[in-house]
Design a protein around this motif. Structure first.
Motif, PDB file in Angstrom:
ATOM      1  N   MET A  29       0.812  -1.210   0.000  1.00  0.00           N
ATOM      2  CA  MET A  29       0.000   0.000   0.000  1.00  0.00           C
ATOM      3  C   MET A  29       0.849   1.266   0.000  1.00  0.00           C
ATOM      4  SD  MET A  29      -1.571  -2.629   1.379  1.00  0.00           S
ATOM      5  CE  MET A  29      -3.137  -3.478   1.292  1.00  0.00           C
ATOM      6  N   ASN A  30       2.074   1.184   0.519  1.00  0.00           N
ATOM      7  CA  ASN A  30       2.947   2.357   0.614  1.00  0.00           C
ATOM      8  C   ASN A  30       4.210   2.149  -0.217  1.00  0.00           C
ATOM      9  OD1 ASN A  30       1.761   2.039   3.761  1.00  0.00           O
ATOM     10  ND2 ASN A  30       1.479   4.020   2.794  1.00  0.00           N
ATOM     11  N   THR A  31       4.024   2.038  -1.513  1.00  0.00           N
ATOM     12  CA  THR A  31       5.151   1.741  -2.403  1.00  0.00           C
ATOM     13  C   THR A  31       6.105   2.923  -2.558  1.00  0.00           C
ATOM     14  OG1 THR A  31       3.762   2.366  -4.294  1.00  0.00           O
ATOM     15  CG2 THR A  31       3.837   0.033  -3.705  1.00  0.00           C
ATOM     16  N   PHE A 149      -4.203  11.627   2.099  1.00  0.00           N
ATOM     17  CA  PHE A 149      -4.337  10.444   1.243  1.00  0.00           C
ATOM     18  C   PHE A 149      -3.356   9.356   1.665  1.00  0.00           C
ATOM     19  CE2 PHE A 149      -2.933   8.104  -2.580  1.00  0.00           C
ATOM     20  CZ  PHE A 149      -4.129   7.532  -2.964  1.00  0.00           C
ATOM     21  N   ASN A 150      -2.104   9.753   1.901  1.00  0.00           N
ATOM     22  CA  ASN A 150      -1.080   8.778   2.298  1.00  0.00           C
ATOM     23  C   ASN A 150      -1.338   8.201   3.681  1.00  0.00           C
ATOM     24  OD1 ASN A 150       0.393   8.953  -0.092  1.00  0.00           O
ATOM     25  ND2 ASN A 150       1.666  10.638   0.662  1.00  0.00           N
ATOM     26  N   ALA A 151      -1.954   9.001   4.576  1.00  0.00           N
ATOM     27  CA  ALA A 151      -2.261   8.508   5.920  1.00  0.00           C
ATOM     28  C   ALA A 151      -3.250   7.349   5.845  1.00  0.00           C
ATOM     29  CB  ALA A 151      -2.830   9.634   6.779  1.00  0.00           C
ATOM     30  N   ASN A 152      -4.235   7.481   4.979  1.00  0.00           N
ATOM     31  CA  ASN A 152      -5.211   6.397   4.800  1.00  0.00           C
ATOM     32  C   ASN A 152      -4.528   5.139   4.273  1.00  0.00           C
ATOM     33  OD1 ASN A 152      -7.971   5.330   4.636  1.00  0.00           O
ATOM     34  ND2 ASN A 152      -7.663   5.428   2.423  1.00  0.00           N
ATOM     35  N   ARG A 153      -3.649   5.312   3.292  1.00  0.00           N
ATOM     36  CA  ARG A 153      -2.920   4.161   2.755  1.00  0.00           C
ATOM     37  C   ARG A 153      -1.971   3.581   3.808  1.00  0.00           C
ATOM     38  NH1 ARG A 153      -1.001   5.087  -3.371  1.00  0.00           N
ATOM     39  NH2 ARG A 153      -1.848   3.019  -3.683  1.00  0.00           N
TER      40      ARG A 153
END
Length: 206
Positions: A29-31, A149-153
């Protein structure tokens, strides 16, 4: 300056979530995060202190890249504390790249949920500040939206790691169970052999 805050509840104990936080990268999810390197680690008064450098790839709109220029890899400094007795984990991250005009300070706090100790409450805050380049406020808005957005991922990535850890624990439990059965079988076989040998010896003696 823009300030963004968020709270999230994990349906897992604090110890499980913290273990997953240490093993968070890599995950599918965090590529964007491509590496973490431990700079320093120490224990003071029962609290684990760590300093890591996080390497990632930031993706900005083309117009932003033309203004500030974006290298292939950007770096951030992450300092964390883990208080196992008090069940508190805090991570503070600050960008190193773009530090002359861009500041992104993020704080994550993991603690048992006050109403349900079997769950974990994550409190997250990010402060974004851009100075000395065109369209500062617009860039701050864009960066803040990207952080959200990144926090959700990131939360999805943590759930993925937790699931991986739980699977590993089940596999280890299964392996230990099978090993115990095998050892019990060997012990039973050895005991029967000894009993048979003892019986045979007694027959010979008499």
């Amino acid at each position: 300056m823009k300030i963004w805050t968020s709270e999230h509840i994990f349906n897992h104990p604090w110890e499980t979530v913290v273990q997953a936080a240490w093993r968070k990268y890599p995950n599918p999810m965090n590529t964007a995060v491509i590496g973490t390197d431990v700079v320093e680690r120490d224990i003071k008064d029962g609290v684990l202190h760590s300093h890591r450098i996080v390497s990632s790839q930031w993706h900005f709109p083309k117009w932003v890249e033309k203004i500030i220029g974006v290298p292939k890899v950007v770096y951030a400094s992450e300092r964390s504390t883990v208080d196992a007795e008090g069940r508190q984990m805090t991570l503070k991250t600050t960008n190193v790249t773009f530090g002359t005009f861009l500041s992104v300070d993020e704080v994550l706090q993991y603690a048992p949920h006050p109403k349900d100790p079997a769950k974990t409450l994550l409190k997250q805050q990010a402060t974004v500040s851009v100075e000395g380049v065109p369209l500062c406020r617009y860039m701050e808005d864009a960066l803040t939206k990207n952080i959200s957005f990144n926090a959700n991922r990131g939360r999805q990535g943590l759930e993925w790691v937790i699931n991986k850890i739980n699977t590993e624990v089940k596999e280890i439990d299964h392996l230990l169970s099978q090993t115990k059965k095998s050892l019990d079988g060997i012990t039973d076989t050895a005991r029967k052999s000894m009993d048979e040998l003892s019986a045979s010896t007694q027959k010979i003696h008499f």
